[in-house]
Design a protein around this motif. Structure first.
Motif, PDB file in Angstrom:
ATOM      1  N   PRO A 135      -5.294   4.093 -10.498  1.00 52.68           N
ATOM      2  CA  PRO A 135      -4.229   3.170 -10.901  1.00 52.68           C
ATOM      3  C   PRO A 135      -4.786   2.036 -11.742  1.00 52.68           C
ATOM      4  O   PRO A 135      -5.920   1.587 -11.549  1.00 52.68           O
ATOM      5  N   SER A 136      -3.988   1.583 -12.667  1.00 54.04           N
ATOM      6  CA  SER A 136      -4.441   0.518 -13.558  1.00 54.04           C
ATOM      7  C   SER A 136      -4.643  -0.789 -12.797  1.00 54.04           C
ATOM      8  O   SER A 136      -4.107  -0.990 -11.704  1.00 54.04           O
ATOM      9  N   LYS A 137      -5.414  -1.675 -13.399  1.00 61.20           N
ATOM     10  CA  LYS A 137      -5.610  -2.993 -12.788  1.00 61.20           C
ATOM     11  C   LYS A 137      -4.272  -3.723 -12.710  1.00 61.20           C
ATOM     12  O   LYS A 137      -4.012  -4.459 -11.752  1.00 61.20           O
ATOM     13  N   LEU A 138      -3.431  -3.510 -13.705  1.00 60.74           N
ATOM     14  CA  LEU A 138      -2.121  -4.153 -13.696  1.00 60.74           C
ATOM     15  C   LEU A 138      -1.316  -3.700 -12.479  1.00 60.74           C
ATOM     16  O   LEU A 138      -0.675  -4.501 -11.808  1.00 60.74           O
ATOM     17  N   ALA A 139      -1.362  -2.403 -12.182  1.00 54.44           N
ATOM     18  CA  ALA A 139      -0.650  -1.887 -11.015  1.00 54.44           C
ATOM     19  C   ALA A 139      -1.199  -2.493  -9.729  1.00 54.44           C
ATOM     20  O   ALA A 139      -0.445  -2.889  -8.829  1.00 54.44           O
ATOM     21  N   GLN A 140      -2.509  -2.582  -9.637  1.00 55.02           N
ATOM     22  CA  GLN A 140      -3.126  -3.176  -8.454  1.00 55.02           C
ATOM     23  C   GLN A 140      -2.721  -4.639  -8.300  1.00 55.02           C
ATOM     24  O   GLN A 140      -2.368  -5.102  -7.211  1.00 55.02           O
ATOM     25  N   ASP A 141      -2.756  -5.387  -9.403  1.00 58.27           N
ATOM     26  CA  ASP A 141      -2.385  -6.803  -9.354  1.00 58.27           C
ATOM     27  C   ASP A 141      -0.920  -6.973  -8.986  1.00 58.27           C
ATOM     28  O   ASP A 141      -0.543  -7.887  -8.240  1.00 58.27           O
ATOM     29  N   PHE A 142      -0.073  -6.087  -9.524  1.00 62.43           N
ATOM     30  CA  PHE A 142       1.355  -6.166  -9.236  1.00 62.43           C
ATOM     31  C   PHE A 142       1.611  -5.939  -7.746  1.00 62.43           C
ATOM     32  O   PHE A 142       2.384  -6.649  -7.102  1.00 62.43           O
ATOM     33  N   LEU A 143       0.924  -4.938  -7.179  1.00 66.86           N
ATOM     34  CA  LEU A 143       1.077  -4.652  -5.756  1.00 66.86           C
ATOM     35  C   LEU A 143       0.568  -5.794  -4.891  1.00 66.86           C
ATOM     36  O   LEU A 143       1.139  -6.110  -3.844  1.00 66.86           O
ATOM     37  N   GLU A 144      -0.490  -6.437  -5.326  1.00 72.63           N
ATOM     38  CA  GLU A 144      -1.010  -7.582  -4.582  1.00 72.63           C
ATOM     39  C   GLU A 144       0.023  -8.704  -4.536  1.00 72.63           C
ATOM     40  O   GLU A 144       0.197  -9.368  -3.507  1.00 72.63           O
ATOM     41  N   GLU A 145       0.718  -8.923  -5.661  1.00 69.58           N
ATOM     42  CA  GLU A 145       1.767  -9.941  -5.682  1.00 69.58           C
ATOM     43  C   GLU A 145       2.883  -9.594  -4.704  1.00 69.58           C
ATOM     44  O   GLU A 145       3.431 -10.458  -4.011  1.00 69.58           O
ATOM     45  N   GLU A 146       3.234  -8.312  -4.644  1.00 64.12           N
ATOM     46  CA  GLU A 146       4.306  -7.895  -3.736  1.00 64.12           C
ATOM     47  C   GLU A 146       3.886  -8.058  -2.274  1.00 64.12           C
ATOM     48  O   GLU A 146       4.676  -8.494  -1.438  1.00 64.12           O
ATOM     49  N   LEU A 147       2.641  -7.706  -1.968  1.00 66.37           N
ATOM     50  CA  LEU A 147       2.164  -7.866  -0.602  1.00 66.37           C
ATOM     51  C   LEU A 147       2.059  -9.333  -0.223  1.00 66.37           C
ATOM     52  O   LEU A 147       2.273  -9.711   0.936  1.00 66.37           O
ATOM     53  N   ARG A 148       1.749 -10.176  -1.185  1.00 67.62           N
ATOM     54  CA  ARG A 148       1.716 -11.615  -0.943  1.00 67.62           C
ATOM     55  C   ARG A 148       3.123 -12.121  -0.602  1.00 67.62           C
ATOM     56  O   ARG A 148       3.306 -12.927   0.314  1.00 67.62           O
ATOM     57  N   LEU A 149       4.119 -11.609  -1.336  1.00 66.59           N
ATOM     58  CA  LEU A 149       5.503 -11.976  -1.045  1.00 66.59           C
ATOM     59  C   LEU A 149       5.909 -11.469   0.341  1.00 66.59           C
ATOM     60  O   LEU A 149       6.581 -12.179   1.099  1.00 66.59           O
ATOM     61  N   GLY A 164      21.558  -9.720  12.160  1.00 70.34           N
ATOM     62  CA  GLY A 164      21.036  -8.936  13.270  1.00 70.34           C
ATOM     63  C   GLY A 164      20.021  -7.888  12.853  1.00 70.34           C
ATOM     64  O   GLY A 164      19.211  -7.440  13.671  1.00 70.34           O
ATOM     65  N   PHE A 165      20.067  -7.492  11.584  1.00 64.93           N
ATOM     66  CA  PHE A 165      19.176  -6.443  11.092  1.00 64.93           C
ATOM     67  C   PHE A 165      18.594  -6.855   9.747  1.00 64.93           C
ATOM     68  O   PHE A 165      19.321  -7.327   8.874  1.00 64.93           O
ATOM     69  N   ILE A 166      17.281  -6.687   9.599  1.00 61.18           N
ATOM     70  CA  ILE A 166      16.604  -7.026   8.352  1.00 61.18           C
ATOM     71  C   ILE A 166      15.863  -5.783   7.860  1.00 61.18           C
ATOM     72  O   ILE A 166      15.056  -5.199   8.591  1.00 61.18           O
ATOM     73  N   TYR A 167      16.151  -5.398   6.620  1.00 61.67           N
ATOM     74  CA  TYR A 167      15.495  -4.233   6.029  1.00 61.67           C
ATOM     75  C   TYR A 167      14.573  -4.702   4.907  1.00 61.67           C
ATOM     76  O   TYR A 167      15.032  -5.361   3.972  1.00 61.67           O
ATOM     77  N   ASN A 168      13.315  -4.371   4.998  1.00 62.09           N
ATOM     78  CA  ASN A 168      12.369  -4.676   3.933  1.00 62.09           C
ATOM     79  C   ASN A 168      11.722  -3.364   3.482  1.00 62.09           C
ATOM     80  O   ASN A 168      10.725  -2.923   4.052  1.00 62.09           O
ATOM     81  N   PRO A 169      12.287  -2.720   2.443  1.00 58.53           N
ATOM     82  CA  PRO A 169      11.765  -1.417   2.009  1.00 58.53           C
ATOM     83  C   PRO A 169      10.341  -1.480   1.488  1.00 58.53           C
ATOM     84  O   PRO A 169       9.674  -0.450   1.417  1.00 58.53           O
ATOM     85  N   LEU A 170       9.863  -2.677   1.147  1.00 57.67           N
ATOM     86  CA  LEU A 170       8.473  -2.784   0.693  1.00 57.67           C
ATOM     87  C   LEU A 170       7.501  -2.802   1.870  1.00 57.67           C
ATOM     88  O   LEU A 170       6.294  -2.950   1.678  1.00 57.67           O
ATOM     89  N   LYS A 171       8.039  -2.616   3.076  1.00 65.84           N
ATOM     90  CA  LYS A 171       7.186  -2.423   4.243  1.00 65.84           C
ATOM     91  C   LYS A 171       7.312  -0.984   4.745  1.00 65.84           C
ATOM     92  O   LYS A 171       6.338  -0.246   4.765  1.00 65.84           O
ATOM     93  N   TYR A 172       8.522  -0.565   5.112  1.00 66.38           N
ATOM     94  CA  TYR A 172       8.658   0.773   5.687  1.00 66.38           C
ATOM     95  C   TYR A 172       8.629   1.882   4.630  1.00 66.38           C
ATOM     96  O   TYR A 172       8.348   3.034   4.955  1.00 66.38           O
ATOM     97  N   ALA A 173       8.909   1.538   3.369  1.00 69.42           N
ATOM     98  CA  ALA A 173       8.814   2.526   2.282  1.00 69.42           C
ATOM     99  C   ALA A 173       7.670   2.179   1.332  1.00 69.42           C
ATOM    100  O   ALA A 173       7.700   2.536   0.151  1.00 69.42           O
ATOM    101  N   ALA A 201       4.082 -11.120   2.929  1.00 68.06           N
ATOM    102  CA  ALA A 201       3.481 -12.002   3.929  1.00 68.06           C
ATOM    103  C   ALA A 201       4.295 -13.277   4.093  1.00 68.06           C
ATOM    104  O   ALA A 201       4.479 -13.783   5.209  1.00 68.06           O
ATOM    105  N   GLU A 202       4.804 -13.800   2.989  1.00 71.41           N
ATOM    106  CA  GLU A 202       5.635 -15.008   3.043  1.00 71.41           C
ATOM    107  C   GLU A 202       6.968 -14.716   3.729  1.00 71.41           C
ATOM    108  O   GLU A 202       7.461 -15.514   4.536  1.00 71.41           O
ATOM    109  N   LEU A 203       7.549 -13.577   3.416  1.00 69.29           N
ATOM    110  CA  LEU A 203       8.842 -13.225   3.998  1.00 69.29           C
ATOM    111  C   LEU A 203       8.744 -12.999   5.499  1.00 69.29           C
ATOM    112  O   LEU A 203       9.694 -13.263   6.246  1.00 69.29           O
TER     113      LEU A 203
END
Length: 218
Positions: free
Chosen positions: A22-36, A50-59, A38-40
């Motif tokens: 994967p490109s460095k850009l893809a890696q950096d983009f994913l790091e930004e998403e994982l950082r978000l 009552g229910f919270i869905y975060n597809p960037l965790k379970y998917a 963590a904040e969420l």
């Protein structure tokens, strides 16, 4: 750094194989998403939530594969949306990504886990989800078309283009043959047949249907 999840080469069709590196850009983009993410995770919500869905965790696996494949260089245009649809990104982890588009067109595969909490009417089935946001939209339009045809007392529906004709036949199946459904060639410039003289073809078809008198000013 985000660790990209991969599959054995033999398990993927040739058109669906992910970039080996994967490109460095893809890696950096994913790091930004994982950082978000963590904040969420720090946020707390009170009733009536009552229910919270975060597809960037379970998917995440499927999402990572999507980013690895398509985030290979700078993007000049960004489509920004909100509230991942229950049969789109909520199932696949891919923005605007209903199942058939993600699996069959984008060629993305991956495992989708079960969220910690699920609403009984909003189960997560990943790429096995049989429902489609597009089908929901079309189904609602089918019902509206049937009601409007009955309201107006329509006896003939002319679908301009194959899709419109097919949808009309499907929507009005229970009131045919009282309501007749016919088709007319769509004037799309992408249609070779239309480009060979749509006006002539359309006039002939309208004559066959007995509609030319309604469209001709004497």
């Amino acid at each position: 750094m985000a660790k990209l999840l991969t599959f054995p080469e033999d398990s993927l069709p040739s058109l669906q194989k992910l970039p080996s590196t994967p490109s460095k850009l893809a890696q950096d983009f994913l790091e930004e998403e994982l950082r978000l993410n963590a904040e969420l995770d720090k946020l707390q919500f009170s009733e009536p939530v009552g229910f919270i869905y975060n597809p960037l965790k379970y998917a995440l696996e499927l999402h990572q594969n999507y980013v690895a494949r398509y985030c290979q260089g700078p993007k000049e245009v960004l489509f920004l949306g909100m509230n991942p649809g229950p049969f789109g990104m909520a199932q696949t982890g891919v923005p605007f990504g209903e199942v058939s588009v993600v699996r069959d067109w984008l060629g993305i595969v991956g495992t989708v886990l079960t969220p910690p909490q699920e609403h009984p009417k909003r189960r997560i089935l990943g790429l096995k989800c049989p429902q489609s946001e597009r089908e929901q939209l079309l189904a609602a339009c089918d019902v509206a078309l049937r009601r409007q045809v009955q309201l107006l007392g329509v006896r003939l529906v002319v679908g301009v283009g194959r899709l419109a004709e097919q949808r009309a036949r499907r929507a009005l199946a229970d009131i045919m043959p009282e309501v007749q459904v016919e088709g007319l060639l769509h004037p799309s410039p992408r249609s070779p047949q239309a480009n060979r003289g749509w006006d002539t073809v359309a006039r002939e078809r309208l004559r066959e249907l007995g509609l030319m008198p309604l469209l001709t000013v004497e």
